[in-house]
Design an enzyme around this catalytic site. Sequence first.
Site, PDB file in Angstrom:
ATOM      1  N   ARG A 146      -0.109 -17.846   0.328  1.00 51.44           N
ATOM      2  CA  ARG A 146      -0.382 -18.359   1.673  1.00 51.44           C
ATOM      3  C   ARG A 146      -1.818 -18.849   1.822  1.00 51.44           C
ATOM      4  O   ARG A 146      -2.062 -19.850   2.490  1.00 51.44           O
ATOM      5  CB  ARG A 146      -0.060 -17.288   2.712  1.00 51.44           C
ATOM      6  CG  ARG A 146       1.443 -17.091   2.823  1.00 51.44           C
ATOM      7  CD  ARG A 146       1.806 -16.365   4.084  1.00 51.44           C
ATOM      8  NE  ARG A 146       3.232 -16.504   4.326  1.00 51.44           N
ATOM      9  CZ  ARG A 146       3.839 -16.068   5.414  1.00 51.44           C
ATOM     10  NH1 ARG A 146       3.140 -15.472   6.367  1.00 51.44           N
ATOM     11  NH2 ARG A 146       5.125 -16.234   5.568  1.00 51.44           N
ATOM     12  N   GLU A 172       0.412 -17.453   9.214  1.00 54.20           N
ATOM     13  CA  GLU A 172      -0.259 -16.159   9.095  1.00 54.20           C
ATOM     14  C   GLU A 172      -0.618 -15.954   7.629  1.00 54.20           C
ATOM     15  O   GLU A 172       0.254 -15.969   6.767  1.00 54.20           O
ATOM     16  CB  GLU A 172       0.698 -15.066   9.570  1.00 54.20           C
ATOM     17  CG  GLU A 172       0.082 -13.692   9.599  1.00 54.20           C
ATOM     18  CD  GLU A 172       1.123 -12.602   9.384  1.00 54.20           C
ATOM     19  OE1 GLU A 172       2.241 -12.721   9.911  1.00 54.20           O
ATOM     20  OE2 GLU A 172       0.810 -11.643   8.654  1.00 54.20           O
ATOM     21  N   ASN A 194      -4.054 -10.149   7.175  1.00 51.33           N
ATOM     22  CA  ASN A 194      -4.204  -9.234   8.300  1.00 51.33           C
ATOM     23  C   ASN A 194      -5.156  -8.106   7.934  1.00 51.33           C
ATOM     24  O   ASN A 194      -5.438  -7.866   6.761  1.00 51.33           O
ATOM     25  CB  ASN A 194      -2.848  -8.687   8.765  1.00 51.33           C
ATOM     26  CG  ASN A 194      -2.124  -7.955   7.659  1.00 51.33           C
ATOM     27  OD1 ASN A 194      -2.720  -7.185   6.921  1.00 51.33           O
ATOM     28  ND2 ASN A 194      -0.838  -8.198   7.531  1.00 51.33           N
ATOM     29  N   ARG A 251      10.218  -9.685  -0.726  1.00 54.99           N
ATOM     30  CA  ARG A 251      10.924  -9.664   0.553  1.00 54.99           C
ATOM     31  C   ARG A 251      12.141 -10.556   0.489  1.00 54.99           C
ATOM     32  O   ARG A 251      12.045 -11.695   0.045  1.00 54.99           O
ATOM     33  CB  ARG A 251      10.034 -10.191   1.683  1.00 54.99           C
ATOM     34  CG  ARG A 251       8.880  -9.307   1.896  1.00 54.99           C
ATOM     35  CD  ARG A 251       8.108  -9.611   3.138  1.00 54.99           C
ATOM     36  NE  ARG A 251       7.010  -8.639   3.127  1.00 54.99           N
ATOM     37  CZ  ARG A 251       6.104  -8.509   4.070  1.00 54.99           C
ATOM     38  NH1 ARG A 251       6.144  -9.284   5.114  1.00 54.99           N
ATOM     39  NH2 ARG A 251       5.165  -7.600   3.975  1.00 54.99           N
ATOM     40  N   ASP A 298      -4.402 -10.414  12.917  1.00 55.34           N
ATOM     41  CA  ASP A 298      -3.837 -11.429  12.022  1.00 55.34           C
ATOM     42  C   ASP A 298      -4.758 -12.636  11.958  1.00 55.34           C
ATOM     43  O   ASP A 298      -5.323 -13.038  12.979  1.00 55.34           O
ATOM     44  CB  ASP A 298      -2.492 -11.918  12.581  1.00 55.34           C
ATOM     45  CG  ASP A 298      -1.314 -11.245  11.913  1.00 55.34           C
ATOM     46  OD1 ASP A 298      -1.530 -10.307  11.128  1.00 55.34           O
ATOM     47  OD2 ASP A 298      -0.181 -11.663  12.196  1.00 55.34           O
ATOM     48  N   GLU A 349      14.076 -12.851   2.398  1.00 58.03           N
ATOM     49  CA  GLU A 349      13.787 -13.595   3.624  1.00 58.03           C
ATOM     50  C   GLU A 349      15.076 -14.141   4.223  1.00 58.03           C
ATOM     51  O   GLU A 349      15.569 -15.192   3.812  1.00 58.03           O
ATOM     52  CB  GLU A 349      12.816 -14.747   3.330  1.00 58.03           C
ATOM     53  CG  GLU A 349      11.402 -14.307   2.974  1.00 58.03           C
ATOM     54  CD  GLU A 349      10.582 -13.892   4.205  1.00 58.03           C
ATOM     55  OE1 GLU A 349      11.100 -13.939   5.329  1.00 58.03           O
ATOM     56  OE2 GLU A 349       9.404 -13.508   4.009  1.00 58.03           O
ATOM     57  N   ARG A 362       6.453 -19.518   2.351  1.00 52.33           N
ATOM     58  CA  ARG A 362       7.276 -18.314   2.500  1.00 52.33           C
ATOM     59  C   ARG A 362       8.100 -18.115   1.234  1.00 52.33           C
ATOM     60  O   ARG A 362       9.124 -18.758   1.049  1.00 52.33           O
ATOM     61  CB  ARG A 362       8.173 -18.376   3.739  1.00 52.33           C
ATOM     62  CG  ARG A 362       8.729 -16.986   4.049  1.00 52.33           C
ATOM     63  CD  ARG A 362       9.689 -16.940   5.227  1.00 52.33           C
ATOM     64  NE  ARG A 362       9.051 -17.300   6.468  1.00 52.33           N
ATOM     65  CZ  ARG A 362       9.564 -18.189   7.319  1.00 52.33           C
ATOM     66  NH1 ARG A 362      10.708 -18.775   7.062  1.00 52.33           N
ATOM     67  NH2 ARG A 362       8.916 -18.469   8.428  1.00 52.33           N
ATOM     68  N   GLU A 388      -4.327  -6.343  -1.991  1.00 50.30           N
ATOM     69  CA  GLU A 388      -4.143  -5.334  -0.955  1.00 50.30           C
ATOM     70  C   GLU A 388      -5.387  -4.461  -0.892  1.00 50.30           C
ATOM     71  O   GLU A 388      -5.846  -3.937  -1.900  1.00 50.30           O
ATOM     72  CB  GLU A 388      -2.909  -4.485  -1.273  1.00 50.30           C
ATOM     73  CG  GLU A 388      -2.600  -3.402  -0.266  1.00 50.30           C
ATOM     74  CD  GLU A 388      -2.022  -3.925   1.052  1.00 50.30           C
ATOM     75  OE1 GLU A 388      -1.741  -5.136   1.142  1.00 50.30           O
ATOM     76  OE2 GLU A 388      -1.882  -3.122   1.983  1.00 50.30           O
ATOM     77  N   CYS A 428       0.796  -1.233   0.000  1.00 50.75           N
ATOM     78  CA  CYS A 428       0.000   0.000   0.000  1.00 50.75           C
ATOM     79  C   CYS A 428       0.831   1.288   0.000  1.00 50.75           C
ATOM     80  O   CYS A 428       0.383   2.289  -0.559  1.00 50.75           O
ATOM     81  CB  CYS A 428      -1.055   0.006   1.105  1.00 50.75           C
ATOM     82  SG  CYS A 428      -0.415  -0.159   2.769  1.00 50.75           S
ATOM     83  N   CYS A 443      -5.873  -0.925   6.348  1.00 49.64           N
ATOM     84  CA  CYS A 443      -5.602  -1.776   5.194  1.00 49.64           C
ATOM     85  C   CYS A 443      -5.719  -3.241   5.577  1.00 49.64           C
ATOM     86  O   CYS A 443      -5.798  -3.591   6.749  1.00 49.64           O
ATOM     87  CB  CYS A 443      -4.216  -1.492   4.634  1.00 49.64           C
ATOM     88  SG  CYS A 443      -2.919  -2.028   5.729  1.00 49.64           S
TER      89      CYS A 443
END
Lengths: 507, 507
Positions: B474, B439, B442, B339, B421, B341, B350, B358, B309, B467
């Site tokens: 996931r 997770e 969120n 990301r 979450d 990681e 992951r 989003e 975002c 947001c």
Amino acid sequence: MLFELEAVLEFSNDVSGKKEIEELMESVNKELFKRGAPKGKEEEASKLKEWSTEGNKLKVRITSGRYVRAPDALLRLRSQLNLLGGKIKAGVRRVEIRRLEVKEVELGREPSEEVRVAFYVDRIDVKGDKADIKFSPSIPIDVIEAGGVDRIIELIIEKVERQAYEGKEEVKRLLWESKEKEVFFDKDPSAELEKMNWIRRTHSKGQFVYGRNFTSIVNAVKEILVEHLYKPLGFREMLFPKFEPWDVPKRSGHAKSIYPDAYYVMVPKVSNPKEWEEAMDYFRITGEIHKEGIMKKVEPVGILSYAQCPPFWQFLEGKVVREESLPIKIYDWSGPTYRNEAGGTQGIARVEEFHRAETLFIGSPAQVREIAKKVEDRLTFILDKLLELEIKKYSVVPWWMAQEGEKKMSDKEDEGIGTVDFEAYLPYKGERKRSEWLEIQNVSVIGEKYPKAFSVKSTGGELWSGCAGGSFERWICAFLSQKGFEKKNWPDEIGRRVKLEEEVKFA
Amino acid sequence: MLFELEAVLEFSNDVSGKKEIEELMESVNKELFKRGAPKGKEEEASKLKEWSTEGNKLKVRITSGRYVRAPDALLRLRSQLNLLGGKIKAGVRRVEIRRLEVKEVELGREPSEEVRVAFYVDRIDVKGDKADIKFSPSIPIDVIEAGGVDRIIELIIEKVERQAYEGKEEVKRLLWESKEKEVFFDKDPSAELEKMNWIRRTHSKGQFVYGRNFTSIVNAVKEILVEHLYKPLGFREMLFPKFEPWDVPKRSGHAKSIYPDAYYVMVPKVSNPKEWEEAMDYFRITGEIHKEGIMKKVEPVGILSYAQCPPFWQFLEGKVVREESLPIKIYDWSGPTYRNEAGGTQGIARVEEFHRAETLFIGSPAQVREIAKKVEDRLTFILDKLLELEIKKYSVVPWWMAQEGEKKMSDKEDEGIGTVDFEAYLPYKGERKRSEWLEIQNVSVIGEKYPKAFSVKSTGGELWSGCAGGSFERWICAFLSQKGFEKKNWPDEIGRRVKLEEEVKFA
């Protein structure tokens, strides 16, 4: 083409006076250096001209023509010497090039300006359409092993060839043009879009945030593509990666020349937060990014996707596809691709971050040619009849050649290999006949290039691919340029799919 | 907190014995250095302890407590001296810090390990829960002007505070859990997906190419989100940029600590192809990428989007939004985010390149709180009732705080600010009660942070944002982990939307 090579092979032990070496050296001109030379061309093979030993060193001088070239002969000699290992109680520890020259290299034409190579070449002396190349003695043996000498010669020939195309007009041939269409607008739609807050420039060159109305038009175009292109022709959607690790541009050939146009990706060499405390503290104290510090702590791992389809090929890489799975017909619009536009950006007509529906098909040559034709026909129908755009189609320099620095048409056009470009009229640029039109879409038959580059085979024989790409930014730029912003002037096919709302209002 | 500062102000001319300077220096302790100190705290304001001139130099020693701190007093003094310019025929040309120390800085707690700051600090002496900070005399005056001294003090206090959280367990509070659901699978779906050729690893860490069947599930999830979340709540789609120029992480606060986790973007400093001939030649000769050469020719311009975002906010940056446009309810799935990681990647659970829907909403505090609740309810309904997943909801450390290095809950929870979450059970990880859940989604009320950071205001008063984000990777990992690959065990809501086909077969 004449090779002259002087080198020193350094052994792990004294080899002076070893009779095994003498025997080998006496025999090479008869067999070892001749092997593989075409019939009738044996005279062009390598010849050992001189040799001598001194302590642990063996000096050689080798000359050759085009077949079994001197650098290859040197590598063969090293292998044979190492096979003697047990007998002479010594192995070759190091090979040092003392002199390597190639004379009378045929360039195909006379260079129009100086030719240079950035590595391993000390001098290039041009005489007419021939060149003498003097290599650096520092050229590493592993570069020679990897075929570097031949690659350098090819590179020089290619650089001369390119000089001939440089600065020339784009090569293209008109294939077809639509009827003249009614035009409802004469302004630059990008300026209009910004004024209406439908899109907004970011802090980065050639990048926009696209608001709800623009996105609704994007989605309408997507729906039309699904309904009139992908569904009827049996294409399925996939998600292609958008970051390309180096392996991808290395295989696709983009690594040959993409550098000035690429967005590069770097990741931390070390991810431990303690390692990054300097950059964190710097920002906390100054409010600025510690760019020099970042440059020291990252490594370049690849580029952001440029042509969209290359990273897909990792899905098939190294595999043999069963014939029954062919043709593979897929498309992707899972994210933006990027170009660093040296020539400057231009509203939504030339952006650096752009959104494209990429169409890809893989099969036998006949399948690929047939699908390309159908995709071209469908796209023509969509652009000409459904969006009612005024367009032209051209046969152009294939994009994969252009992106490797080529500026000429495919020399395999007769096999059906090549690219068709769709250009759209932009009324705000001026009169139809005189103004520059916008390239909005292409369709290509690429041939064996990608399957070969990514080592993909078919149980059914030869494997080809083709693709089609066009950015939504450019489609919509063309559409709004010709039709304007009043929905009543839009063809129903798009009008009924687009939901226009008040954009966010600013005080 | 006690400041001690010695500095030399260098003038463009001799200033020794100037009575205008003497008059000013005699007066500062009464007015200039006191101005703005809170009532009753005047004793904490700056005091000029000593001063002297010699040639074109004015030496000063200033001490202070917490209000009108010595560095600020020095800047005020410089301004006043420059106002004398005409009379003394000299201006301040340079300010040099000779000594700057802050004593008895209250840290809030005793540090558990050494505290260091990478710039402008020579020593930090800790005594219990207080510290004496000795700044480098080389601290530039423009860093002081930009508030660098206060920022360094805050940074030190924060580093001590963080030591207390480091290594501690994740802070979270269970809010709700779904019923136990029937589980049809006990393997890691990522391994299964790879085995079936539905997805394939690329040459890059944590990146996959997703085939037709996986993509069909992604599209089913998208459709469900549109039908059951976005349409009923009146959200509209936008296209958010996926490359973030530095301005974005600088404003969003990610520039505080994102460094070890980011994918960096670099572009050529110069785009002229001639400048890049070295890299081109190198690849042509060796078949390898000339990484060192590239590093010299590019500059870091930002990062690949991390939280999705933040780059949107450039759409509103610096604007006053009319109240009638509020609330703004939008979503984006126009491309992947990235990301690095450090902890390693793990199948599709992951990844480093991931695809996320989003959801973003902006409005008055009441509007944002209300929408967040509705979004949370809809997501709960979708995950619990439609996908029939076994999930739990937690109140957790807000992501924007976590991504700036914080490890504690929001201290504005009572205003409704915070993150919820959603975690899903992964049967292959072991028993419900003992295994680690994933997770997957969120929802947050962020408060005024983003509007403030991007200077966005509302005609209607306070402006907040919230947001919601969750990656398809996931969601699908959780779904396949619980439901497996047999469509008969899938809820109809997803089963009827997914079209499964034979994937490409390899020989």
